[in-house]
Design an enzyme around this catalytic site. Sequence first.
Site, short mmCIF file in Angstrom:
data_model
loop_
_atom_site.label_atom_id
_atom_site.label_comp_id
_atom_site.label_asym_id
_atom_site.label_seq_id
_atom_site.Cartn_x
_atom_site.Cartn_y
_atom_site.Cartn_z
N SER A 25 45.27 79.59 28.84
CA SER A 25 46.06 80.76 29.22
C SER A 25 45.94 80.91 30.72
O SER A 25 44.89 80.62 31.30
CB SER A 25 45.54 82.03 28.56
OG SER A 25 45.93 82.06 27.21
N GLU A 68 33.15 86.61 18.80
CA GLU A 68 34.27 86.69 17.88
C GLU A 68 33.76 86.44 16.47
O GLU A 68 33.28 85.36 16.17
CB GLU A 68 35.32 85.64 18.22
CG GLU A 68 35.83 85.81 19.63
CD GLU A 68 37.09 85.02 19.91
OE1 GLU A 68 38.12 85.39 19.36
OE2 GLU A 68 37.03 84.07 20.69
P1 ATP Z 1 42.72 82.53 21.13
O1 ATP Z 1 43.97 83.36 21.13
O2 ATP Z 1 42.95 81.12 20.69
O3 ATP Z 1 41.57 83.19 20.47
P2 ATP Z 1 42.37 83.56 23.75
O4 ATP Z 1 43.80 83.75 24.12
O5 ATP Z 1 41.59 84.74 23.29
O6 ATP Z 1 42.27 82.39 22.68
P3 ATP Z 1 41.76 83.10 26.52
O7 ATP Z 1 41.13 84.36 26.91
O8 ATP Z 1 43.18 82.88 26.85
O9 ATP Z 1 41.58 82.87 24.94
O10 ATP Z 1 40.84 81.89 27.05
C1 ATP Z 1 41.33 80.75 27.71
C2 ATP Z 1 41.04 79.50 26.91
O11 ATP Z 1 39.66 79.40 26.58
C3 ATP Z 1 41.75 79.43 25.59
O12 ATP Z 1 43.07 79.00 25.74
C4 ATP Z 1 40.90 78.44 24.85
O13 ATP Z 1 41.16 77.12 25.25
C5 ATP Z 1 39.51 78.79 25.31
N1 ATP Z 1 38.86 79.72 24.37
C6 ATP Z 1 38.96 81.04 24.32
N2 ATP Z 1 38.22 81.58 23.35
C7 ATP Z 1 37.62 80.55 22.74
C8 ATP Z 1 36.71 80.44 21.66
N3 ATP Z 1 36.26 81.52 21.00
N4 ATP Z 1 36.27 79.20 21.31
C9 ATP Z 1 36.71 78.11 21.97
N5 ATP Z 1 37.57 78.15 22.99
C10 ATP Z 1 38.03 79.35 23.38
MN MN Z 2 44.86 82.91 25.61
#
Ligand code: ATP
Ligand code: MN
Length: 585
Positions: free
Chosen positions: A344, A193
Amino acid sequence: MRGWLNSFRAFGKLNFLILRDRAGLAQIVVEDKEEAKRLSELQPGSILRIEGKSVASKQAGLGVEVIEPKIEVEVAITTPPAVEYYKPEIPSDLDFILDHRSISLRNQKLQAVFNIQAEMVHAYRLYMHDVVDAREYFGPNIIGASSEGGAEFFNVDYFGYTATLAQSSQLYKQIMVGVNERVFALMPFFRAEPSHTPRHLAEGKQFEFEMGFFEHWHEVLDVQEGCIKAILRHLEKHCKRELEVLGSKLVLCPDDVSIPRVTFKEAQEIFFKQTGIDERAEPDLSPAAERELCKYAHENHGTDLIIVTDWKKEKRPFYSFVSEEDPELTNTFDLLCAGTEITSGGQRCHTYETMVEGIRGKGMDPENFTDYLTIFQFGMPPHGGFGMGLERLTMTFLGLKNIREASLFPSDPKRIAGNRIKARIVFGGENIRNEIVRILNQNDVEFEHREHEPTPVTSEGAAKARGIALEDGVKAIILRGKKTKKNYQFNISAHLKVDMKAVTQAVGEKCEFEDPAVIEERFGLQVGAVPPFGPLLNLETFFDEGVLQRPFSAFNCGLRTESIIMKPQDLVRLVDSQTGKFSKE
Ligand code: ATP
Ligand code: MN
């Protein structure tokens, strides 16, 4: 006791030695004059072995101090550390602390954060094993090229093929539900990201959970809620000392309060009602809405957490279970904690047909998902689960401002495993010259790239070697903050001197010239060849406004035998910097 010298405070008659070991800081009273003199020459980090008498003491932090010590110096350290980790709070900014990560981690507060993090993991395992009766699994981290594609994957060269680093273990935890019904893991995740936010890392750890056979998918929420409470109760019990050291309170979520559960639609209404900001047509919650919803939960329910369910199909992955009440919604949820998403999850499709439909619905080809689809051809029960970020959890539970504080060696677009990338990648004269030329070409800037005899260190000599007026030369000066030891770059016309008073004003601390040997080691540049492109070296950069008064800017571009001549306006525009008056005659 054996440990590290943390600090030694000499008052003459009574002197206090603070020794650090895994249990914390211990106070040792040194009365012997000779001994005090010997100790005052040692720097923090020296390894000591101490034998003495322990006595009760009201003043000592532990309630105990050691007197009449016999002190053996096992390893003497005489160089002061760059970062003042031995103070209760490191008096530097996060970037500086990260630049000296290996030593700053010895600071009491930083140590407390990561002790708590380790206990979180322990509590999660206990809960999943003892209460949920789930089985721990260990999924792969290098996986085949993603058929979902996406810019957020890191690719790696795998014996000449392309592999990717796993973003989650979604497929593998579902496979394991087909084996063990209830499974959990702590998995690394990798996300390319590019965003530079206080809550995203490029590498982190994720708590994974997945269960099969429920009557209602909200049983997944029950596990999530129980898990949060179990971790909090464990920390309250086992991390008293750490919480005291941090001086922080854990997030609020008592056992007798149910974490409120609202639908996405209700969440939007709450945000609208609370703030008057209308985002009800949006498909997602904004960061402001996430913060407001947690505030709402705090004020109305006495907890900092809130669960948002029933998200729109378009915002959730293809495997999400479509709601039986509304085909536009899914049985999915996010858990928000103290203003930030930490989890999530939701129910997944469990029949082959619905899964294929889900894939097609996202405009993808089921042919690319044959590995994933196999399990659905051979029987999967209703199932669901969640992924919860360890660093997000640490950050929100402790009220940290930046997720990098919750990662021992954080990776992000600027750092790999804690180390700055730019200073490493754009290192050395030739690399820096190539990068500058690339930037100038890319921005369609007019410039001349001139080769010449090696420029001497004096500005006059440099002007002569380049064949350019002295006043058109730009000197790039690298300074070092006396307090933070941070480097700064000041760029001024070659015939002027840097005004140290103005510098102090601009950066907020007194500065001195950086040692040429350090410049060479840190940036791979010889003094006299440093270009005014400080950001390429990860330096906060300043231009003297006098530079802009001249028709040209001429400077060495990383090498003593090559210069670039260009318009000062272009230079100042392309180099991320601040402008002011930093020179004197
Ligand atoms: P966000 O919308 O905050 O970028 P996401 O919805 O893309 O997160 P998910 O795919 O739902 O992330 O991942 C599940 C969990 O993993 C998130 O709720 C978060 O706690 C953690 N997570 C995801 N991406 C990251 C990241 N780049 N850095 C730290 N934690 C992350
Ligand atoms: Mn999420």
